[in-house]
Write a protein that holds these residues in place. Structure first.
Motif, PDB file in Angstrom:
ATOM      1  N   VAL A   1     -38.027 -57.598 -25.393  1.00  0.00           N
ATOM      2  CA  VAL A   1     -38.600 -56.491 -26.154  1.00  0.00           C
ATOM      3  C   VAL A   1     -37.775 -56.259 -27.423  1.00  0.00           C
ATOM      4  N   VAL A   2     -36.459 -56.280 -27.265  1.00  0.00           N
ATOM      5  CA  VAL A   2     -35.557 -55.974 -28.382  1.00  0.00           C
ATOM      6  C   VAL A   2     -35.290 -57.218 -29.240  1.00  0.00           C
ATOM      7  N   GLY A   3     -35.064 -58.344 -28.595  1.00  0.00           N
ATOM      8  CA  GLY A   3     -34.611 -59.535 -29.331  1.00  0.00           C
ATOM      9  C   GLY A   3     -35.530 -60.742 -29.188  1.00  0.00           C
ATOM     10  N   GLY A   4     -36.814 -60.508 -28.946  1.00  0.00           N
ATOM     11  CA  GLY A   4     -37.759 -61.606 -28.701  1.00  0.00           C
ATOM     12  C   GLY A   4     -37.786 -62.658 -29.804  1.00  0.00           C
ATOM     13  N   GLU A   5     -37.770 -62.178 -31.058  1.00  0.00           N
ATOM     14  CA  GLU A   5     -37.835 -63.107 -32.197  1.00  0.00           C
ATOM     15  C   GLU A   5     -36.601 -64.003 -32.229  1.00  0.00           C
ATOM     16  N   LEU A   6     -35.460 -63.338 -32.072  1.00  0.00           N
ATOM     17  CA  LEU A   6     -34.163 -64.025 -32.112  1.00  0.00           C
ATOM     18  C   LEU A   6     -34.064 -65.060 -30.984  1.00  0.00           C
TER      19      LEU A   6
ATOM     20  N   GLY B   1     -38.881 -53.182 -31.824  1.00  0.00           N
ATOM     21  CA  GLY B   1     -38.605 -53.349 -30.391  1.00  0.00           C
ATOM     22  C   GLY B   1     -37.319 -52.650 -29.988  1.00  0.00           C
ATOM     23  N   ALA B   2     -36.305 -52.745 -30.849  1.00  0.00           N
ATOM     24  CA  ALA B   2     -35.011 -52.101 -30.574  1.00  0.00           C
ATOM     25  C   ALA B   2     -35.174 -50.585 -30.534  1.00  0.00           C
ATOM     26  N   VAL B   3     -35.989 -50.053 -31.450  1.00  0.00           N
ATOM     27  CA  VAL B   3     -36.219 -48.603 -31.508  1.00  0.00           C
ATOM     28  C   VAL B   3     -36.974 -48.141 -30.259  1.00  0.00           C
ATOM     29  N   LEU B   4     -38.036 -48.861 -29.932  1.00  0.00           N
ATOM     30  CA  LEU B   4     -38.835 -48.513 -28.752  1.00  0.00           C
ATOM     31  C   LEU B   4     -37.946 -48.454 -27.508  1.00  0.00           C
TER      32      LEU B   4
ATOM     33  N   ILE C   1     -36.481 -53.483 -40.394  1.00  0.00           N
ATOM     34  CA  ILE C   1     -35.732 -54.596 -40.988  1.00  0.00           C
ATOM     35  C   ILE C   1     -36.375 -55.884 -40.468  1.00  0.00           C
ATOM     36  N   ILE C   2     -36.868 -56.711 -41.378  1.00  0.00           N
ATOM     37  CA  ILE C   2     -37.518 -57.962 -40.976  1.00  0.00           C
ATOM     38  C   ILE C   2     -36.446 -58.989 -40.606  1.00  0.00           C
ATOM     39  N   ASN C   3     -36.722 -59.777 -39.582  1.00  0.00           N
ATOM     40  CA  ASN C   3     -35.769 -60.804 -39.116  1.00  0.00           C
ATOM     41  C   ASN C   3     -34.344 -60.282 -38.958  1.00  0.00           C
ATOM     42  N   PRO C   4     -34.149 -59.239 -38.174  1.00  0.00           N
ATOM     43  CA  PRO C   4     -32.805 -58.665 -38.079  1.00  0.00           C
ATOM     44  C   PRO C   4     -31.821 -59.613 -37.375  1.00  0.00           C
ATOM     45  N   SER C   5     -30.566 -59.536 -37.785  1.00  0.00           N
ATOM     46  CA  SER C   5     -29.513 -60.282 -37.101  1.00  0.00           C
ATOM     47  C   SER C   5     -29.164 -59.509 -35.836  1.00  0.00           C
TER      48      SER C   5
ATOM     49  N   GLU D   1     -26.362 -58.237 -35.150  1.00  0.00           N
ATOM     50  CA  GLU D   1     -25.576 -57.067 -35.573  1.00  0.00           C
ATOM     51  C   GLU D   1     -26.499 -55.935 -36.040  1.00  0.00           C
ATOM     52  N   GLU D   2     -27.554 -56.294 -36.778  1.00  0.00           N
ATOM     53  CA  GLU D   2     -28.496 -55.268 -37.254  1.00  0.00           C
ATOM     54  C   GLU D   2     -29.262 -54.643 -36.083  1.00  0.00           C
ATOM     55  N   ILE D   3     -29.559 -55.457 -35.074  1.00  0.00           N
ATOM     56  CA  ILE D   3     -30.240 -54.931 -33.881  1.00  0.00           C
ATOM     57  C   ILE D   3     -29.331 -53.936 -33.153  1.00  0.00           C
ATOM     58  N   ILE D   4     -28.046 -54.296 -33.018  1.00  0.00           N
ATOM     59  CA  ILE D   4     -27.091 -53.406 -32.337  1.00  0.00           C
ATOM     60  C   ILE D   4     -26.956 -52.083 -33.104  1.00  0.00           C
TER      61      ILE D   4
END
Ligand code: MG
Length: 385
Positions: A127-132, A319-322, A357-361, A363-366
């Motif tokens: 949910v949070v890091g699916g893209e990564l 996803g991170a916010v949700l 933030i598009i394509n977050p790293s 660190e940006e997700i955290i």
């Protein structure tokens, strides 16, 4: 050859059922390490049952000191940093991630970076890091198998038949409040919400089931696992939890898995890397399955599910916010600080505030997770009783 395993969250519902699957298949699996949260009593029992296990992570430093003395031949770790060291240093082949919440993301990413196989019960990772995570898998880093009954059912159906697929259909039992009206939800307590009708799970996921955040997460999870767009993933209410999701084909037929709810089946499917016997059924119309009830999902009764669309379409940090807003809200609800419907409200306010933030790293997700928690805690104070 026996597959060597690391289990994160060994004392929880999925963790302990994984231990029992290992026990039943000792010729196939060996446990090399595990982590537990506050239920440290099970450490001695697990170490006794699995003499090859040499790496253990606990939550608190005091327990780390106690157990390091008690077991000088075992390497102990503690805390969030200890968890990552465990993931890096234990020489396992497959990691079962049965942690609950955001804390599961970094271990998933770290294990994949090390080209390990991940059996993922921590749906928040996707949910949070699916893209990564998908980027890492695409680049050839590691492998990932879900441990979630709905997604395993879909994976099995697609394994048998993956041509001319129209839609993925995730079944939802409806949680503890499936039979009441929306107005009735206003005054329900944590105790009411913890009575799940068909599955016996941990507190967090049981509340997520009652609020439908769990299904919101599962739509997102299905998107990242199977690469289907939002409009190709449907929900279907099915109160017996006997049919574990369906795949709909272009000719209108369905394939599904049906059996009594038992998490050991999805655990086995992941541990055996899909190579274990299973049965799926092809049906023309699922309504004709006698003794089972199905109902269209009511998106107005559970509006929180609509946030899955935002996460899938906009991606970035949604996803991170949700997830962060939900985690703060659920624990506040469990402590009796807010009302049940405040969970939705807190999620909704945080999602609307997100500057994506598009394509977050990572660190940006955290950072986004931390900021959202601050906002959500303030909302708990404001809405709180
Ligand atoms: Mg599920």
């Amino acid at each position: 050859m026996r597959r060597s395993l690391l289990i994160l969250g060994a004392s929880g519902s999925i963790g302990s059922q994984t231990l029992s699957v290992i026990k039943d298949n000792k010729d196939r699996f060996t446990l090399l390490g595990f982590s537990v949260g506050s239920r440290t009593r099970c450490i001695s029992y697990i170490l006794k049952a699995h003499p090859e296990c040499k790496y253990v992570c606990v939550k608190e430093k005091s327990k780390f000191i106690t157990y390091s003395k008690k077991y000088p031949n075992i390497k102990f770790y503690y805390g969030d940093d200890g968890l990552i060291s465990l993931v890096k240093e234990c020489p396992y082949e497959m990691m079962v991630n049965a942690l609950v919440g955001f804390v599961g993301l970094l271990p998933t990413v770290e294990a994949l970076r090390l080209d390990k196989i991940v059996a993922l019960a921590n749906k928040e990772s996707l949910v949070v890091g699916g893209e990564l995570i998908n980027k890492m898998l695409k680049a050839g880093h590691g492998k990932l198998y879900p441990i979630d009954s709905e997604h395993v059912a879909i994976a099995k159906c697609l394994q048998v038949e993956n041509k001319n697929v129209d839609k993925l259909v995730i079944t939802a039992s409806g949680g503890a409040f499936r039979d009441g009206k929306r107005e009735d939800l206003d005054n329900v307590t944590a105790e009411d919400a913890l009575k799940h009708p068909t599955w016996n799970m941990g507190a967090k996921i049981t509340i997520d089931s009652a609020s439908m955040v769990n299904k919101t997460f599962e739509i997102i999870e299905a998107h990242y696992l199977f690469n289907y767009p939002y409009n190709k993933i449907d929900l279907l209410l099915h109160k017996e939890s006997y049919v574990h999701s369906l795949v709909k084909y272009n000719d209108g037929s369905y394939r599904l898995e049906k059996c009594h709810p038992d998490m050991k089946k999805p655990i086995k499917y992941a541990l055996f890397e899909t190579l274990c016997p299973f049965v799926t059924y092809k049906v023309k119309d699922y309504h004709k399955l006698t003794d089972l009830t199905f109902k269209d999902f009511d998106y107005d009764r559970f509006p929180v599910v609509k946030w899955a669309e935002r996460v899938i379409k906009e991606k970035g940090t949604y996803g991170a916010v949700l997830n962060a807003a939900n985690e703060v809200a659920v624990y506040a609800f469990l402590k009796g600080k807010i009302k049940f419907l405040d969970i939705e409200e807190i999620i909704s306010i945080c999602m609307k505030k997100n500057k994506n933030i598009i394509n977050p790293s990572i660190e940006e997700i955290i950072k986004c997770d931390k900021l959202t928690r601050q906002v959500a805690h303030k909302l708990v104070e404001k809405l709180g009783r």
